[in-house]
Design a protein around this motif. Structure first.
Motif, PDB file in Angstrom:
ATOM      1  N   ASP A 284      49.482  34.980  37.662  1.00 14.13           N
ATOM      2  CA  ASP A 284      49.655  33.541  37.445  1.00 14.13           C
ATOM      3  C   ASP A 284      50.280  33.264  36.080  1.00 14.13           C
ATOM      4  O   ASP A 284      51.163  32.411  35.952  1.00 14.13           O
TER       5      ASP A 284
ATOM      6  N   LEU B 245      50.438  42.258  48.135  1.00 13.72           N
ATOM      7  CA  LEU B 245      48.996  42.346  47.963  1.00 13.72           C
ATOM      8  C   LEU B 245      48.742  42.853  46.555  1.00 13.72           C
ATOM      9  O   LEU B 245      49.298  43.871  46.144  1.00 13.72           O
TER      10      LEU B 245
ATOM     11  N   PRO C 185      45.535  43.340  43.480  1.00 12.83           N
ATOM     12  CA  PRO C 185      44.084  43.286  43.276  1.00 12.83           C
ATOM     13  C   PRO C 185      43.674  41.901  42.773  1.00 12.83           C
ATOM     14  O   PRO C 185      44.374  41.281  41.970  1.00 12.83           O
ATOM     15  N   ARG C 186      42.566  41.410  43.288  1.00 16.98           N
ATOM     16  CA  ARG C 186      42.087  40.077  42.918  1.00 16.98           C
ATOM     17  C   ARG C 186      41.947  39.933  41.398  1.00 16.98           C
ATOM     18  O   ARG C 186      42.233  38.872  40.843  1.00 16.98           O
ATOM     19  N   SER C 187      41.537  41.002  40.731  1.00 14.46           N
ATOM     20  CA  SER C 187      41.356  40.923  39.276  1.00 14.46           C
ATOM     21  C   SER C 187      42.685  40.712  38.537  1.00 14.46           C
ATOM     22  O   SER C 187      42.690  40.310  37.381  1.00 14.46           O
ATOM     23  N   TRP C 188      43.808  40.986  39.185  1.00 17.17           N
ATOM     24  CA  TRP C 188      45.127  40.803  38.562  1.00 17.17           C
ATOM     25  C   TRP C 188      45.685  39.398  38.748  1.00 17.17           C
ATOM     26  O   TRP C 188      46.698  39.046  38.148  1.00 17.17           O
ATOM     27  N   VAL C 189      45.067  38.585  39.583  1.00 15.87           N
ATOM     28  CA  VAL C 189      45.597  37.249  39.879  1.00 15.87           C
ATOM     29  C   VAL C 189      45.835  36.428  38.613  1.00 15.87           C
ATOM     30  O   VAL C 189      46.901  35.818  38.462  1.00 15.87           O
TER      31      VAL C 189
END
Length: 67
Positions: A46, A36, A38-42
């Motif tokens: 990537d 899991l 944080p969305r901001s780290w996607v």
């Protein structure tokens, strides 16, 4: 994994909602380790994966001073 084929087929077909433990079992059976983040780290994750050509063994580590 200890699950019968009909259960796996129902999960794959979206007819059964597995518990988190079952998701972990599926992933590990496929030699994956769910994480899991944080969305901001996607985008950063990537970029790291892309830099390694999708090969985890050549991608830089996700921890330490490399960030």
């Amino acid at each position: 994994m200890g699950r019968d084929q009909t259960y796996v087929a129902r999960v794959e077909g979206g007819k059964r909602d597995p518990r988190w433990k079952t998701v972990l079992d599926f992933a590990r059976a496929l030699e994956l380790e769910p994480m899991l983040i944080p969305r901001s780290w996607v985008p950063a994750v990537d970029a790291i994966v892309q830099a390694g050509g999708g090969q985890p063994e050549v991608a830089p580590p996700l921890a330490g001073g490399q960030w």
